[in-house]
Scaffold this motif. Structure first.
Motif, short mmCIF file in Angstrom:
data_model
loop_
_atom_site.label_atom_id
_atom_site.label_comp_id
_atom_site.label_asym_id
_atom_site.label_seq_id
_atom_site.Cartn_x
_atom_site.Cartn_y
_atom_site.Cartn_z
N ARG A 236 -5.13 -3.62 11.33
CA ARG A 236 -5.84 -2.36 11.19
C ARG A 236 -5.94 -1.94 9.71
N HIS A 237 -4.84 -2.09 8.99
CA HIS A 237 -4.83 -1.69 7.58
C HIS A 237 -5.50 -2.73 6.68
N ALA A 238 -5.63 -3.97 7.17
CA ALA A 238 -6.24 -5.03 6.37
C ALA A 238 -7.70 -4.73 6.04
N ASN B 30 -13.17 -2.33 2.72
CA ASN B 30 -13.55 -0.95 2.36
C ASN B 30 -13.61 -0.77 0.85
N ALA B 31 -12.67 -1.35 0.14
CA ALA B 31 -12.66 -1.23 -1.32
C ALA B 31 -13.89 -1.90 -1.93
N ILE C 270 -8.91 3.26 -3.56
CA ILE C 270 -8.94 3.12 -2.10
C ILE C 270 -7.74 2.31 -1.61
N ILE C 271 -7.44 1.23 -2.30
CA ILE C 271 -6.29 0.40 -1.91
C ILE C 271 -4.99 1.17 -2.09
N GLU C 272 -4.89 1.95 -3.16
CA GLU C 272 -3.67 2.73 -3.40
C GLU C 272 -3.47 3.79 -2.33
N ARG C 273 -4.53 4.45 -1.90
CA ARG C 273 -4.40 5.44 -0.84
C ARG C 273 -3.90 4.79 0.47
N GLU C 274 -4.42 3.60 0.75
CA GLU C 274 -3.99 2.89 1.95
C GLU C 274 -2.52 2.49 1.82
N ARG C 275 -2.15 2.06 0.63
CA ARG C 275 -0.74 1.67 0.39
C ARG C 275 0.19 2.85 0.64
N LYS D 50 4.32 5.82 3.81
CA LYS D 50 4.79 7.06 4.44
C LYS D 50 5.10 6.89 5.93
N ASN D 51 4.61 5.82 6.52
CA ASN D 51 4.81 5.59 7.95
C ASN D 51 6.15 4.90 8.17
N SER D 52 7.11 5.63 8.66
CA SER D 52 8.47 5.11 8.83
C SER D 52 8.55 4.00 9.88
N ASN D 53 7.51 3.87 10.70
CA ASN D 53 7.51 2.83 11.74
C ASN D 53 7.10 1.46 11.19
N LEU D 54 6.63 1.44 9.96
CA LEU D 54 6.16 0.19 9.38
C LEU D 54 7.16 -0.31 8.34
N ASP D 55 7.55 -1.57 8.47
CA ASP D 55 8.55 -2.13 7.57
C ASP D 55 7.93 -3.15 6.60
N TRP D 56 6.66 -2.97 6.30
CA TRP D 56 5.95 -3.84 5.37
C TRP D 56 5.11 -2.96 4.46
N ASP D 57 4.50 -3.55 3.45
CA ASP D 57 3.70 -2.74 2.53
C ASP D 57 2.40 -3.45 2.15
N ILE D 58 1.58 -2.72 1.43
CA ILE D 58 0.33 -3.26 0.88
C ILE D 58 0.49 -3.36 -0.63
N LYS D 59 0.08 -4.49 -1.18
CA LYS D 59 0.20 -4.69 -2.63
C LYS D 59 -1.06 -5.35 -3.16
#
Length: 320
Positions: A218-220, A225-226, A251-256, A261-270
């Motif tokens: 979903r976040h990919a 979008n960028a 746009i990528i930074e906002r998604e990151r 901020k989502n405590s249910n997610l244990d991964w990140d966007i870089k």
């Protein structure tokens, strides 16, 4: 290697280079043309579109399926890269009778008879480099990559000896590297560059998309979008490359930040890179973009551990 593989009717499956070459020689004797699609397997609709394009231009179509060690570093995903030969053959068969004629699945030992180390400093044997187009963009993070790609593609062009070869625009830098290699090494082969095939929501199709979890998938979409935001600004008259790049980065930074901020997610966007480059020599553009020349906008983004690449061409036509 091919044990327990059910070969669909109408497709020849080869494990040995010599056997494939005997089949190829008969095509020459029969005056039939051959289109070639190089792959690492895990076929998706993007690959299948290349096969269909090849069939539209040539009498026969051959694919190679080979996960090439020379384009992986010791820290990359060589061992876990998806290998789905049976599914790949079934997808080719589903294109219809006579679309895909042959598939060559060689062993690493045959492709690299002297052996192959992932550490470039320990490699021995013949390798191909394309200078001037391999060090930027993907080459910054993966300095070994295009040396491995150019080497294995040159091997396969020599083995397959097609009249035409087909690549996808998604790997735009790879297209530039291979196009130059074909020209400089005098391969008598026409190169065709086909448009990127996307999912319905815009995500570029890639074998590595299989690594994405449901949340990551979903976040990919932030990658597409960028690029779309940059294209919109460009079409509305913005020509300052740094301004366009910053719009995509925002746009990528906002998604990151959303993921963080989502405590249910244990991964990140870089973000790995987001660049605007000249279509002629891939040099980085840092000022105003010339309307006549256009530009290539390309990016690589990590979504979790999965590295996704994509690009768009602005007022550029990738000539075959």
């Amino acid at each position: 290697m091919l044990a327990n593989i059910k070969i669909p009717p109408g497709i020849r499956l080869f494990n040995k280079i010599a056997d494939f070459r005997a089949w190829r020689r008969q095509l020459l004797l029969d005056r039939q043309t051959l289109g070639y699609v190089p792959t690492m397997g895990a076929l998706h609709q993007g690959h299948l579109a290349l096969v269909t394009s090849a069939k539209n231009k040539c009498d026969n179509v051959a694919l190679t399926i080979f996960v090439n060690p020379a384009q992986f570093s010791p820290t990359e995903d060589l061992s876990t890269y998806p290998r789905t030969l049976q599914g790949d053959l079934d997808k080719l068969a589903a294109l219809g009778p006579g679309v895909a004629s042959a598939v060559l699945v060689p062993t690493v030992q045959e492709m690299y008879p002297g052996g192959i180390e992932l550490d470039v400093s320990k490699q021995k044997g013949a390798f191909v480099e394309v200078k001037g187009l391999s060090h930027q963009l993907e080459g910054v993070t993966r300095p070994h990559f295009f040396r491995g790609v150019a080497t294995v593609v040159s091997k396969f062009l020599n083995i397959v000896q097609p009249e035409e070869v087909f690549f996808g625009q998604k790997d735009v830098q790879q297209c530039s590297v291979i196009k130059t290699m074909i020209r400089d090494l005098h391969f008598p082969i026409k190169m065709n560059i086909c448009p990127t095939v996307r999912e319905d929501d815009g995500l570029a199709m890639s074998s590595r998309n299989a690594y994405l979890t449901v949340d990551q998938r979903r976040h990919a979409l932030v990658v597409h979008n960028a690029l779309s935001s940059i294209e919109s600004l460009y079409r509305n008259g913005e020509r300052h490359a740094p301004t366009l790049i910053q719009a995509g980065i925002d746009i990528i930074e906002r998604e990151r930040q959303q993921v963080e901020k989502n405590s249910n997610l244990d991964w990140d966007i870089k973000l790995d890179y987001l660049n605007i480059n000249s279509p002629e020599d891939l040099s980085e553009l840092s000022g105003e973009i010339n309307n006549e020349d256009g530009c290539i906008v390309s990016t690589a983004v990590f979504v979790g551990k999965t590295r996704l690449i994509d690009n768009l061409l602005l007022d550029v036509k990738m000539e075959s």
